[in-house]
Scaffold this motif. Structure first.
Motif, mmCIF file in Angstrom:
data_model
loop_
_atom_site.group_PDB
_atom_site.id
_atom_site.type_symbol
_atom_site.label_atom_id
_atom_site.label_comp_id
_atom_site.label_asym_id
_atom_site.label_seq_id
_atom_site.Cartn_x
_atom_site.Cartn_y
_atom_site.Cartn_z
ATOM 1 N N PRO A 172 -3.230 8.592 -0.081
ATOM 2 C CA PRO A 172 -2.173 8.988 -1.024
ATOM 3 C C PRO A 172 -2.771 9.423 -2.368
ATOM 4 C CG PRO A 172 -1.568 6.966 0.080
ATOM 5 C CD PRO A 172 -2.989 7.254 0.466
ATOM 6 N N ASN A 173 -2.137 10.377 -3.014
ATOM 7 C CA ASN A 173 -2.550 10.915 -4.317
ATOM 8 C C ASN A 173 -3.892 11.657 -4.275
ATOM 9 O OD1 ASN A 173 -0.227 9.889 -5.680
ATOM 10 N ND2 ASN A 173 -1.181 7.872 -5.528
ATOM 11 N N GLU A 185 5.678 8.931 7.545
ATOM 12 C CA GLU A 185 4.921 8.362 6.440
ATOM 13 C C GLU A 185 3.682 7.675 7.008
ATOM 14 O OE1 GLU A 185 5.509 8.206 2.974
ATOM 15 O OE2 GLU A 185 7.031 9.733 3.343
ATOM 16 N N MET A 213 0.844 -1.186 0.000
ATOM 17 C CA MET A 213 0.000 0.000 0.000
ATOM 18 C C MET A 213 0.887 1.246 0.000
ATOM 19 S SD MET A 213 -2.953 0.968 2.720
ATOM 20 C CE MET A 213 -4.430 1.630 2.042
ATOM 21 N N SER A 214 0.475 2.260 -0.724
ATOM 22 C CA SER A 214 1.272 3.484 -0.800
ATOM 23 C C SER A 214 1.055 4.355 0.432
ATOM 24 C CB SER A 214 0.956 4.244 -2.081
ATOM 25 O OG SER A 214 -0.393 4.603 -2.117
ATOM 26 N N SER A 215 1.916 5.347 0.566
ATOM 27 C CA SER A 215 1.839 6.226 1.722
ATOM 28 C C SER A 215 2.201 7.637 1.294
ATOM 29 C CB SER A 215 2.787 5.735 2.821
ATOM 30 O OG SER A 215 4.123 5.793 2.382
ATOM 31 N N PHE A 216 2.086 8.553 2.242
ATOM 32 C CA PHE A 216 2.471 9.942 2.026
ATOM 33 C C PHE A 216 3.051 10.484 3.325
ATOM 34 C CE2 PHE A 216 -1.973 9.929 3.260
ATOM 35 C CZ PHE A 216 -2.064 10.925 4.221
ATOM 36 N N ASP A 256 1.892 14.020 -2.618
ATOM 37 C CA ASP A 256 2.638 13.059 -1.809
ATOM 38 C C ASP A 256 2.950 13.559 -0.391
ATOM 39 O OD1 ASP A 256 4.351 15.038 -2.575
ATOM 40 O OD2 ASP A 256 6.017 13.714 -3.076
ATOM 41 N N SER A 308 -0.506 6.029 5.884
ATOM 42 C CA SER A 308 -1.309 5.523 4.769
ATOM 43 C C SER A 308 -2.636 6.269 4.644
ATOM 44 C CB SER A 308 -1.553 4.026 4.910
ATOM 45 O OG SER A 308 -2.143 3.722 6.150
ATOM 46 N N GLN A 314 0.168 1.515 7.844
ATOM 47 C CA GLN A 314 0.055 0.126 7.409
ATOM 48 C C GLN A 314 0.431 -0.835 8.540
ATOM 49 O OE1 GLN A 314 -1.146 -0.751 4.465
ATOM 50 N NE2 GLN A 314 -0.890 -2.924 4.762
#
Length: 134
Positions: A36-37, A19, A1-4, A74, A21, A55
């Motif tokens: 994210p995004n 960071e 999973m992406s993060s920011f 981001d 999620s 996460q």
């Protein structure tokens, strides 16, 4: 999973910078979930807890007392009047502040300025107690 990257900054210091999620904040227009995004935006924040999700970890609450949130692709930056991690909250002090604010609210009904100040003090104390109890 992406993060920011989430940064929470007050006039005194950088309270949080990690960071994450997802975050959930209380804006003046209502509750916002930021992933994210997310599309870029800037919004004022209420005096309310912020939920931080990472996460595989338990959700974390932070006490944020107003300010603004800037969302970039981001990175999210929260410029807060004040902010506290649960471990930084002095629970006894928050309880005393809540009691004082409740007393001032009872007495300040004739003076709009005093009423609003007492109302904000009560909100801050309540948020601190909510965050410290979870």
């Amino acid at each position: 999973m992406s993060s920011f990257l989430l940064e929470i900054v007050t006039p005194d210091r950088k309270v949080f910078g990690e960071e994450v999620s997802m975050i959930v904040v209380e804006g003046v227009e209502g509750q916002l979930g930021i992933l994210p995004n997310h599309i870029p935006l800037v919004t004022p924040l209420k005096i309310a807890p912020i939920t931080v999700k990472k996460q595989g970890q338990k959700d974390q609450l932070l006490a944020v007392h107003g300010g603004f949130m800037e969302v970039r692709k981001d990175k999210v930056v929260i410029l807060a009047e004040s902010a506290e991690l649960p471990g930084d909250i002095d629970v006894d002090r928050a309880k005393r502040a809540k009691t004082r604010a409740e007393e001032r609210l009872k007495q300040a009904k004739r003076d709009e300025f005093d009423f609003r100040r007492a109302e904000r003090a009560l909100q801050r104390a309540t948020v601190r107690l909510d965050v410290s109890n979870k």
